[in-house]
Scaffold this active site. Structure first.
Site, PDB file in Angstrom:
ATOM      1  N   MET A   1       0.833  -1.179   0.000  1.00  0.00           N
ATOM      2  CA  MET A   1       0.000   0.000   0.000  1.00  0.00           C
ATOM      3  C   MET A   1       0.880   1.246   0.000  1.00  0.00           C
ATOM      4  O   MET A   1       0.912   1.969   0.976  1.00  0.00           O
ATOM      5  CB  MET A   1      -0.903   0.009   1.217  1.00  0.00           C
ATOM      6  CG  MET A   1      -1.834  -1.140   1.325  1.00  0.00           C
ATOM      7  SD  MET A   1      -3.427  -0.658   0.746  1.00  0.00           S
ATOM      8  CE  MET A   1      -4.225  -2.209   0.711  1.00  0.00           C
ATOM      9  N   PRO A   2       1.601   1.477  -1.032  1.00  0.00           N
ATOM     10  CA  PRO A   2       2.406   2.700  -1.040  1.00  0.00           C
ATOM     11  C   PRO A   2       1.549   3.966  -1.016  1.00  0.00           C
ATOM     12  O   PRO A   2       0.492   4.030  -1.644  1.00  0.00           O
ATOM     13  CB  PRO A   2       3.182   2.617  -2.350  1.00  0.00           C
ATOM     14  CG  PRO A   2       3.214   1.173  -2.692  1.00  0.00           C
ATOM     15  CD  PRO A   2       1.911   0.633  -2.189  1.00  0.00           C
TER      16      PRO A   2
END
Length: 76
Positions: A1-2
């Site tokens: 989940m950047p």
């Protein structure tokens, strides 16, 4: 989940320009991290030039100079 948090000097970017930049940044993460589009988020935060040192350089950049993948070409 950047999550990408783009801190920058004021540039008067339109919503369309922000959308294009966010899509370009997301494409890089999708390519290199294998992330899905739904897992990415991008924020834009304008920082006044006279506040950069106090709000960005000193608390975020300076303490992590040894681990930054791309170091700035300036210092305070």
């Amino acid at each position: 989940m950047p999550h990408i948090d783009v801190k920058h000097f004021p540039r008067n970017l339109s919503e369309e320009e922000k959308k294009v930049i966010a899509e370009d940044l997301a494409a890089v993460l999708k390519k290199h991290f294998g992330s899905s589009d739904d897992s990415l988020s991008v924020a834009f935060n304008e920082i006044q030039p006279d506040r950069w040192k106090d709000e960005v350089y000193d608390p975020i950049i300076k303490p992590h100079l040894d681990t930054l993948a791309k170091k700035p070409g300036y210092s305070y």
